[in-house]
Design an enzyme around this catalytic site. Structure first.
Site, PDB file in Angstrom:
ATOM      1  N   SER A 176       1.205  -1.199   0.094  1.00 54.75           N
ATOM      2  CA  SER A 176       0.069  -0.217  -0.123  1.00 54.75           C
ATOM      3  C   SER A 176       1.154   1.246  -0.242  1.00 54.75           C
ATOM      4  O   SER A 176       2.416   1.128   0.199  1.00 54.75           O
ATOM      5  CB  SER A 176      -0.742   0.165   1.368  1.00 54.75           C
ATOM      6  OG  SER A 176      -1.440   1.119   1.613  1.00 54.75           O
TER       7      SER A 176
ATOM      8  N   TYR B 153      -1.104  -1.203  11.025  1.00 54.50           N
ATOM      9  CA  TYR B 153      -1.442  -1.960   9.501  1.00 54.50           C
ATOM     10  C   TYR B 153      -0.981  -1.185   8.928  1.00 54.50           C
ATOM     11  O   TYR B 153       0.477  -2.092   7.656  1.00 54.50           O
ATOM     12  CB  TYR B 153      -3.109  -0.719   9.186  1.00 54.50           C
ATOM     13  CG  TYR B 153      -2.429  -1.578   7.702  1.00 54.50           C
ATOM     14  CD1 TYR B 153      -3.379  -3.084   6.854  1.00 54.50           C
ATOM     15  CD2 TYR B 153      -3.108  -0.160   6.178  1.00 54.50           C
ATOM     16  CE1 TYR B 153      -4.003  -2.943   5.580  1.00 54.50           C
ATOM     17  CE2 TYR B 153      -3.612  -0.242   5.154  1.00 54.50           C
ATOM     18  CZ  TYR B 153      -3.449  -2.094   4.546  1.00 54.50           C
ATOM     19  OH  TYR B 153      -3.231  -2.023   3.457  1.00 54.50           O
TER      20      TYR B 153
ATOM     21  N   LYS C  56       2.515  -3.871   6.479  1.00 56.21           N
ATOM     22  CA  LYS C  56       3.113  -4.163   5.321  1.00 56.21           C
ATOM     23  C   LYS C  56       4.297  -3.859   5.347  1.00 56.21           C
ATOM     24  O   LYS C  56       5.272  -4.067   4.017  1.00 56.21           O
ATOM     25  CB  LYS C  56       1.997  -2.906   4.308  1.00 56.21           C
ATOM     26  CG  LYS C  56       0.877  -2.921   4.409  1.00 56.21           C
ATOM     27  CD  LYS C  56       0.232  -4.348   3.449  1.00 56.21           C
ATOM     28  CE  LYS C  56      -1.118  -4.869   3.536  1.00 56.21           C
ATOM     29  NZ  LYS C  56      -1.976  -5.914   2.907  1.00 56.21           N
TER      30      LYS C  56
HETATM   31  P1  NAD Z   1     -10.675  -7.072   1.477  1.00 53.55           P
HETATM   32  O1  NAD Z   1     -10.970  -7.461   3.125  1.00 53.55           O
HETATM   33  O2  NAD Z   1     -11.859  -6.793   0.684  1.00 53.55           O
HETATM   34  O3  NAD Z   1     -10.132  -8.132   1.366  1.00 53.55           O
HETATM   35  C1  NAD Z   1      -9.561  -8.766   1.595  1.00 53.55           C
HETATM   36  C2  NAD Z   1      -9.888 -11.022   1.909  1.00 53.55           C
HETATM   37  O4  NAD Z   1      -8.902 -11.199   2.817  1.00 53.55           O
HETATM   38  C3  NAD Z   1     -11.309 -10.357   2.262  1.00 53.55           C
HETATM   39  O5  NAD Z   1     -12.104 -11.453   1.593  1.00 53.55           O
HETATM   40  C4  NAD Z   1     -11.075 -11.437   3.440  1.00 53.55           C
HETATM   41  O6  NAD Z   1     -11.971 -11.931   4.120  1.00 53.55           O
HETATM   42  C5  NAD Z   1      -9.203 -11.979   3.832  1.00 53.55           C
HETATM   43  N1  NAD Z   1      -9.257 -12.503   4.697  1.00 53.55           N
HETATM   44  C6  NAD Z   1      -8.021 -11.450   5.594  1.00 53.55           C
HETATM   45  N2  NAD Z   1      -7.927 -12.530   6.588  1.00 53.55           N
HETATM   46  C7  NAD Z   1      -7.412 -13.397   6.440  1.00 53.55           C
HETATM   47  C8  NAD Z   1      -7.454 -14.663   6.645  1.00 53.55           C
HETATM   48  N3  NAD Z   1      -6.555 -14.346   7.910  1.00 53.55           N
HETATM   49  N4  NAD Z   1      -7.077 -15.561   6.050  1.00 53.55           N
HETATM   50  C9  NAD Z   1      -7.842 -15.711   5.445  1.00 53.55           C
HETATM   51  N5  NAD Z   1      -8.348 -15.009   4.059  1.00 53.55           N
HETATM   52  C10 NAD Z   1      -8.496 -14.039   5.046  1.00 53.55           C
HETATM   53  O7  NAD Z   1      -9.921  -6.220   0.940  1.00 53.55           O
HETATM   54  P2  NAD Z   1      -9.228  -5.158  -0.016  1.00 53.55           P
HETATM   55  O8  NAD Z   1      -9.592  -3.871  -0.422  1.00 53.55           O
HETATM   56  O9  NAD Z   1      -9.868  -6.409  -1.152  1.00 53.55           O
HETATM   57  O10 NAD Z   1      -7.797  -5.429  -0.136  1.00 53.55           O
HETATM   58  C11 NAD Z   1      -6.618  -6.936  -0.717  1.00 53.55           C
HETATM   59  C12 NAD Z   1      -5.592  -6.013  -0.112  1.00 53.55           C
HETATM   60  O11 NAD Z   1      -5.184  -5.496  -0.626  1.00 53.55           O
HETATM   61  C13 NAD Z   1      -4.898  -6.244   1.902  1.00 53.55           C
HETATM   62  O12 NAD Z   1      -3.945  -6.967   1.585  1.00 53.55           O
HETATM   63  C14 NAD Z   1      -4.512  -4.723   1.399  1.00 53.55           C
HETATM   64  O13 NAD Z   1      -4.250  -4.657   2.498  1.00 53.55           O
HETATM   65  C15 NAD Z   1      -4.589  -4.027   0.077  1.00 53.55           C
HETATM   66  N6  NAD Z   1      -4.343  -2.800  -0.331  1.00 53.55           N
HETATM   67  C16 NAD Z   1      -5.440  -2.356  -0.269  1.00 53.55           C
HETATM   68  C17 NAD Z   1      -6.480  -1.243   0.012  1.00 53.55           C
HETATM   69  C18 NAD Z   1      -7.694  -0.772  -0.025  1.00 53.55           C
HETATM   70  O14 NAD Z   1      -7.940   0.795  -0.115  1.00 53.55           O
HETATM   71  N7  NAD Z   1      -8.214  -1.298  -0.770  1.00 53.55           N
HETATM   72  C19 NAD Z   1      -5.331  -0.294  -0.677  1.00 53.55           C
HETATM   73  C20 NAD Z   1      -4.380  -0.392  -0.695  1.00 53.55           C
HETATM   74  C21 NAD Z   1      -3.725  -2.458  -0.335  1.00 53.55           C
HETATM   75  C1  UD1 Z   2      -7.004   5.339   3.705  1.00 59.25           C
HETATM   76  C2  UD1 Z   2      -5.416   4.772   4.246  1.00 59.25           C
HETATM   77  C3  UD1 Z   2      -4.946   3.984   4.336  1.00 59.25           C
HETATM   78  C4  UD1 Z   2      -6.153   2.756   3.601  1.00 59.25           C
HETATM   79  C5  UD1 Z   2      -7.083   3.311   2.557  1.00 59.25           C
HETATM   80  C6  UD1 Z   2      -7.686   2.061   1.543  1.00 59.25           C
HETATM   81  C7  UD1 Z   2      -5.746   6.122   7.065  1.00 59.25           C
HETATM   82  C8  UD1 Z   2      -4.641   7.391   6.820  1.00 59.25           C
HETATM   83  N1  UD1 Z   2      -4.942   5.650   5.668  1.00 59.25           N
HETATM   84  O1  UD1 Z   2      -6.689   6.053   2.944  1.00 59.25           O
HETATM   85  O2  UD1 Z   2      -3.628   2.991   4.566  1.00 59.25           O
HETATM   86  O3  UD1 Z   2      -4.426   1.977   2.408  1.00 59.25           O
HETATM   87  O4  UD1 Z   2      -7.600   3.982   2.754  1.00 59.25           O
HETATM   88  O5  UD1 Z   2      -8.273   1.635   2.338  1.00 59.25           O
HETATM   89  O6  UD1 Z   2      -6.228   6.026   6.967  1.00 59.25           O
HETATM   90  N2  UD1 Z   2     -12.420  11.192   4.371  1.00 59.25           N
HETATM   91  C9  UD1 Z   2     -13.346  12.649   4.035  1.00 59.25           C
HETATM   92  N3  UD1 Z   2     -14.052  11.992   4.652  1.00 59.25           N
HETATM   93  C10 UD1 Z   2     -14.240  10.928   4.568  1.00 59.25           C
HETATM   94  C11 UD1 Z   2     -14.111   9.483   4.422  1.00 59.25           C
HETATM   95  C12 UD1 Z   2     -12.278   9.974   4.079  1.00 59.25           C
HETATM   96  O7  UD1 Z   2     -13.327  13.581   3.920  1.00 59.25           O
HETATM   97  O8  UD1 Z   2     -16.091  10.236   5.191  1.00 59.25           O
HETATM   98  C13 UD1 Z   2     -10.929  12.098   3.391  1.00 59.25           C
HETATM   99  C14 UD1 Z   2     -10.086  11.310   3.815  1.00 59.25           C
HETATM  100  O9  UD1 Z   2      -9.614  12.989   5.274  1.00 59.25           O
HETATM  101  C15 UD1 Z   2      -8.910  11.663   3.180  1.00 59.25           C
HETATM  102  C16 UD1 Z   2     -10.222  11.338   1.981  1.00 59.25           C
HETATM  103  O10 UD1 Z   2     -10.847  11.496   2.488  1.00 59.25           O
HETATM  104  O11 UD1 Z   2      -8.145  12.666   2.667  1.00 59.25           O
HETATM  105  C17 UD1 Z   2      -9.679   9.467   1.077  1.00 59.25           C
HETATM  106  O12 UD1 Z   2      -9.989   9.055   2.178  1.00 59.25           O
HETATM  107  P1  UD1 Z   2      -9.866   7.624   2.807  1.00 59.25           P
HETATM  108  O13 UD1 Z   2     -10.817   7.425   1.511  1.00 59.25           O
HETATM  109  O14 UD1 Z   2     -10.166   7.424   3.545  1.00 59.25           O
HETATM  110  O15 UD1 Z   2      -8.220   6.916   2.051  1.00 59.25           O
HETATM  111  P2  UD1 Z   2      -7.108   7.255   2.819  1.00 59.25           P
HETATM  112  O16 UD1 Z   2      -7.011   8.027   3.861  1.00 59.25           O
HETATM  113  O17 UD1 Z   2      -6.605   8.116   1.770  1.00 59.25           O
END
Ligand code: NAD
Ligand code: UD1
Length: 338
Positions: A127, A151, A155
Site C-alpha cells: 500500500s 496496518y 505492510k
Molecule cells: P478485502 O477486505 O475486501 O479483502 C481481503 C480478503 O482477505 C477478504 O476477503 C477477507 O475475508 C480475507 N482475509 C483476511 N484475513 C484473512 C485470513 N487470515 N485468512 C484468509 N482470508 C483472509 O480488502 P481489499 O480492499 O480487497 O484489499 C486486498 C489487499 O489489498 C489487502 O492486503 C489490503 O491491505 C491491500 N490494500 C487495500 C487497499 C484498499 O484501499 N482497498 C489499499 C492498499 C492495499
Molecule cells: C486510507 C488509509 C490507507 C489505506 C486506504 C485504503 C488512513 C490514514 N489511510 O487511505 O492506509 O490504504 O484507506 O483502505 O486511514 N475523507 C473524508 N470523509 C470521509 C472519508 C474520507 O473527508 O468520510 C477524506 C480523508 O480525510 C482523505 C480522503 O478523503 O483525505 C481519502 O480518505 P480514504 O478513502 O479513507 O483513504 P486514505 O485516507 O487516503
C-alpha cells in the site's frame, strides 16, 4: 488453460476483481479466503460473469493444517497472489496485536507453505501507506519508507520478509503498492461491500443512495488548492489487470524482486470527488466540513511510470469511470452481497 494461481483473500474487493481478470485471461484460479470480510457470493458472480469455474477453500491463512491441505490437494501451483489481510487503519491502532497476528503470522504461514511445496513466485498487496507522509509527490518507489500505524507497519514488515526470503530462495517477488483503490466492475455485479464505509468514495456513495445523511469532509485547511486532501484514486479493474501483468511477467522468465506503485499518477481533492459524484448521480449529496481526521496526509500521489514501462500497464479508467461504476454497483445492489 494457463498456469494455476493461488489467490489468498480472493473473495474480497480487489481479490474478486482480480480473479475475474485471471479467469478471463485463461488462468486456473484457486481461492483461499476465511470470509472474515467477504461473501462467497462475490466469487459466484465472478464465475457467472466469466462462464468459468474456480476452486474455493474457506480456510484461514493462519491455519497451518488447513493451508497445507490446500497445497497438497492443489498440486502445481505456479504462483500466489496474496491479498488476504485486515485493512482498517483505525482498527489497527485500536487492536495492533490482531493486525500483526492476521497480517504477519498469516503471511509467514503462507511463505512457509510456499517453501515446503516449492512455490517460488508471489505477488503481494502492499500500500501507499508504507510511504507515510511522503516528502515529495508524486512519490517514487525508492522514496523513504515510514508507515505511521500498525496496518502500515504490517505492510512494511511483510515487504521486508518477502525481500529477505525471496533473495535467499531465488523467489520472484512482486510488491504492488496500491494508492487509493475505488470503483467497481463495469457490469455492476461485483464491487466493494464494506461493513462500515471508512473510505471516502463508499461513504459518498451511501449518502447519495440515502443510506446516510451527509458526507463529513475531514478538514478544508490543508495546504492544497481547495484546502481538502488530495489522493491518487485508481480504478479496481485497472489494479486487477496490473496483477495479471505482473504474473505474466514473472511466469515468462525469472525476475527476482520487483516493486511498483499502482496509481493513476494524478490526484483529486475530497471536494472534487464529492463534486464528481454529484455530477454523475445528479443528486445533491449534502457535505459538511469537519475537523481533520488524525493521521491523514495532505497529498498522496504516486508516480506509476515504472509499472507503466515494465508491466506495459496503464490506468485506463478515468474519474468518471470510477464514480459511475461505484454508483452503478451501489444502485444495483444497495445492500451489497447481503
Ligand atoms: P478485502 O477486505 O475486501 O479483502 C481481503 C480478503 O482477505 C477478504 O476477503 C477477507 O475475508 C480475507 N482475509 C483476511 N484475513 C484473512 C485470513 N487470515 N485468512 C484468509 N482470508 C483472509 O480488502 P481489499 O480492499 O480487497 O484489499 C486486498 C489487499 O489489498 C489487502 O492486503 C489490503 O491491505 C491491500 N490494500 C487495500 C487497499 C484498499 O484501499 N482497498 C489499499 C492498499 C492495499
Ligand atoms: C486510507 C488509509 C490507507 C489505506 C486506504 C485504503 C488512513 C490514514 N489511510 O487511505 O492506509 O490504504 O484507506 O483502505 O486511514 N475523507 C473524508 N470523509 C470521509 C472519508 C474520507 O473527508 O468520510 C477524506 C480523508 O480525510 C482523505 C480522503 O478523503 O483525505 C481519502 O480518505 P480514504 O478513502 O479513507 O483513504 P486514505 O485516507 O487516503
Amino acid at each position: 488453460m494457463k498456469e494455476k494461481i493461488l489467490v489468498t483473500g480472493g473473495a474480497g474487493y480487489i481479490g474478486s476483481h482480480t480473479c475475474l481478470e485471471l479467469l478471463n485471461e485463461g488462468y486456473e484460479v484457486v481461492v483461499v479466503d476465511n470470509l472474515s470480510n467477504a461473501s462467497r457470493e462475490s466469487l459466484a458472480r465472478v464465475e457467472k460473469l466469466t462462464g468459468k469455474t474456480l476452486s474455493f477453500y474457506e480456510v484461514d491463512i493462519m491455519d497451518r493444517a488447513g493451508l497445507a491441505d490446500v497445497f497438497h490437494k492443489e498440486k502445481n501451483i505456479a504462483a500466489v497472489v496474496h491479498f488476504a489481510a485486515k485493512k482498517a487503519v483505525g482498527e489497527s491502532v485500536e487492536n495492533p496485536l490482531e493486525y500483526y497476528q492476521n497480517n504477519i503470522t498469516g503471511s509467514l504461514c503462507l511463505c512457509e507453505m510456499m517453501l515446503e511445496h516449492g512455490v517460488s513466485r508471489i505477488v503481494f498487496s502492499s500500500s501507499s501507506t508504507v510511504y507515510g507522509s511522503p516528502e515529495t509527490v508524486p512519490v517514487q518507489e525508492n522514496a523513504r519508507i515510514g508507515a505511521t500505524n500498525p496496518y502500515g507497519h504490517s505492510k512494511v514488515m511483510m515487504e521486508q520478509v518477502l525481500m529477505d526470503t525471496g533473495k535467499v530462495n531465488d523467489w520472484d517477488v512482486v510488491i504492488l503498492r496500491y494508492f487509493n483503490p475505488v470503483g467497481a466492475h463495469d457490469s455492476g455485479e461485483i464491487g466493494e461491500d464494506p461493513e462500515y464505509p471508512f473510505n471516502l468514495l463508499p461513504y459518498v456513495s451511501q449518502v447519495a443512495a440515502g443510506l446516510r445523511e451527509q458526507v463529513a469532509i475531514f478538514g478544508d485547511d490543508y495546504e492544497t488548492p481547495d484546502g481538502t486532501c488530495i489522493r491518487d484514486y485508481i480504478h479496481v479493474v485497472d489494479l486487477a489487470k496490473a496483477h495479471v501483468r505482473s504474473l505474466d511477467k514473472i511466469l515468462q522468465k525469472p525476475q527476482g524482486l520487483l516493486v511498483y506503485n499502482l496509481g493513476a499518477g494524478r490526484g483529486y481533492s475530497v471536494k472534487e470527488m464529492v463534486e464528481a459524484f454529484r455530477r454523475i448521480s445528479g443528486l445533491e449529496i449534502k457535505a459538511v466540513i469537519e475537523p481533520r481526521r488524525s493521521g491523514d496526509v495532505p497529498v498522496s500521489v504516486g508516480d506509476p511510470s515504472k509499472a507503466n514501462k515494465d508491466l506495459e500497464w496503464i490506468a485506463e479508467h478515468d474519474l468518471d469511470d470510477m464514480v459511475s461504476s461505484t454508483w452503478k454497483w451501489q444502485t444495483k445492489y444497495p445492500r451489497g452481497y447481503r
